[in-house]
Design a protein around this motif. Structure first.
Motif, mmCIF file in Angstrom:
data_model
loop_
_atom_site.group_PDB
_atom_site.id
_atom_site.type_symbol
_atom_site.label_atom_id
_atom_site.label_comp_id
_atom_site.label_asym_id
_atom_site.label_seq_id
_atom_site.Cartn_x
_atom_site.Cartn_y
_atom_site.Cartn_z
ATOM 1 N N MET A 145 0.866 -1.101 0.046
ATOM 2 C CA MET A 145 -0.088 0.055 -0.052
ATOM 3 C C MET A 145 0.863 1.267 -0.173
ATOM 4 S SD MET A 145 -3.046 1.164 -0.101
ATOM 5 C CE MET A 145 -4.039 0.162 0.012
ATOM 6 N N GLU A 146 1.780 1.080 0.741
ATOM 7 C CA GLU A 146 2.801 2.513 0.921
ATOM 8 C C GLU A 146 3.482 2.404 -0.670
ATOM 9 O OE1 GLU A 146 5.071 1.227 4.288
ATOM 10 O OE2 GLU A 146 3.862 2.584 5.569
ATOM 11 N N GLN A 147 4.092 1.398 -1.058
ATOM 12 C CA GLN A 147 5.040 1.648 -2.247
ATOM 13 C C GLN A 147 4.180 1.802 -3.563
ATOM 14 O OE1 GLN A 147 7.092 -2.270 -1.896
ATOM 15 N NE2 GLN A 147 8.571 -1.343 -0.359
ATOM 16 N N ALA A 159 -7.459 -1.571 9.183
ATOM 17 C CA ALA A 159 -7.066 -0.203 9.820
ATOM 18 C C ALA A 159 -5.891 0.426 9.445
ATOM 19 C CB ALA A 159 -7.628 -0.205 11.317
ATOM 20 N N LYS A 160 -5.052 -0.430 9.385
ATOM 21 C CA LYS A 160 -3.631 -0.182 9.187
ATOM 22 C C LYS A 160 -3.540 0.516 7.405
ATOM 23 C CE LYS A 160 -1.502 -3.830 11.910
ATOM 24 N NZ LYS A 160 -1.232 -5.163 11.863
ATOM 25 N N LEU A 161 -4.217 -0.093 6.666
ATOM 26 C CA LEU A 161 -4.352 0.494 5.433
ATOM 27 C C LEU A 161 -4.884 1.809 5.534
ATOM 28 C CD1 LEU A 161 -5.627 -2.756 3.600
ATOM 29 C CD2 LEU A 161 -3.143 -2.024 3.669
ATOM 30 N N ALA A 162 -6.119 1.929 6.382
ATOM 31 C CA ALA A 162 -6.922 3.112 6.711
ATOM 32 C C ALA A 162 -5.827 4.325 6.870
ATOM 33 C CB ALA A 162 -7.861 3.047 7.760
ATOM 34 N N LYS A 163 -4.952 3.835 7.898
ATOM 35 C CA LYS A 163 -3.886 4.931 8.227
ATOM 36 C C LYS A 163 -3.075 5.484 7.023
ATOM 37 C CE LYS A 163 -0.842 5.706 12.006
ATOM 38 N NZ LYS A 163 -0.215 4.755 13.307
ATOM 39 N N ILE A 164 -2.633 4.670 6.191
ATOM 40 C CA ILE A 164 -1.931 5.020 5.146
ATOM 41 C C ILE A 164 -2.644 5.790 4.132
ATOM 42 C CG2 ILE A 164 -0.344 4.079 3.403
ATOM 43 C CD1 ILE A 164 0.228 1.499 5.019
#
Ligand SMILES: [Zn+2]
Ligand SMILES: [Zn+2]
Length: 282
Positions: free
Chosen positions: A198-200, A238-243
């Motif tokens: 998701m970040e990259q 929820a981790k994806l939501a944060k990014i």
């Protein structure tokens, strides 16, 4: 210190089991000052009433013939409310009333194309909302799709649109000069690897693409035990939501619309959705 986001929750009418615990499961979120709740209950003089998408709105994206075919399925009204929530969320953000939104849906968007529908998606609410924002002069958009399946309908609509970045996490790797990106998610992927992708593959692209709005098609069907199981845990979303939220903060003043897509389990919906909304409303 950053101010808390003003978050709108859009909860139009539904049938079916997966959202049976809502809105009660949002009890400790709905009482926050920075959260607004829109539903489909009282229409009269209610600025928080979720209106269904009209035929005129739907025809900005879908063919008249397809709209007629959806009418014959018996799901037209419910599908118009699902799309209506996304449209209203987009307009409320564009008018500066809220910063971001979570839209509950009975039917998803991403398998609905210009002239076809399937896979429990009838109208592409995100695409209709984007067509309406374009009429207001908004030009650049990003859609990130974490449903387990390929977003064939969304891709059909935006394939030629150079001002759309469409990043779809699915089964294949693909990338072209029109901003169409697919990212293969292998079976048994860890949460950490998914988050890194998701970040990259999304956040860094979105930051250089500079969309004015980000839409997130949040399917939870890639969660362990679901019908599109890729092995991620129920805590991954929820981790994806944060990014995704942090990317929206960097490029578009936090303008982010999260739309519920695939996923069938009531228990998972009740676990995942409030945790995602808590991220949005921080
Ligand atoms: Zn799916
Ligand atoms: Zn895809």
């Amino acid at each position: 210190m950053l101010q808390k986001k003003r978050t709108g929750i859009f909860f139009p009418r539904f049938e079916g089991q997966r959202l049976k615990d809502f809105p009660q499961a949002l009890a400790d979120i709905l009482d926050k000052d920075n959260v607004s709740y829109y539903d489909g209950v009282y229409a009269a003089n209610n600025p928080y009433y979720v209106k269904p998408a009209t035929e005129e709105m739907l025809s900005k994206v879908h063919s008249r013939d397809m709209i007629e075919r959806v009418k014959r399925t018996g799901y037209y009204e419910a599908a118009s409310y699902s799309a209506g929530g996304t449209i209203q969320a987009a307009l409320e953000i564009s008018q500066g009333k809220i910063d971001n939104a979570f839209v509950f849906t009975g039917f998803g968007d991403h398998h609905a194309g210009r002239n076809h529908f399937g896979g429990w998606c009838y109208f592409n609410g995100a695409a209709v909302a984007i067509a309406m924002l374009k009429e207001e002069g908004v030009r650049r958009f990003a859609i990130v799709d974490t449903d387990s399946h390929h977003a064939d309908g969304t891709r059909d609509i935006f394939r030629q649109d150079k001002e759309m970045l469409h990043v779809c996490f699915c089964f294949q790797n693909y990338n072209d000069e029109n901003g169409n990106v697919d990212v293969a998610i292998p079976y048994g992927i860890s949460d950490e690897s998914y988050v890194r992708k998701m970040e990259q593959e999304f956040a860094s692209r979105a930051i250089s693409f500079r969309p004015e709005f980000i839409f997130w098609e949040l399917g939870y069907d890639a969660t362990q035990g679901e019908y599109g199981d890729k092995g991620i845990s129920k805590d991954c979303h929820a981790k994806l939501a944060k990014i995704i939220k942090s990317a929206a903060d960097k490029v578009c003043q936090g303008r982010l619309i999260t739309i519920l897509c695939g996923g069938s389990s009531r228990q998972l919906a009740t676990y995942i959705i409030p945790r995602v909304i808590k991220q949005l409303a921080q």
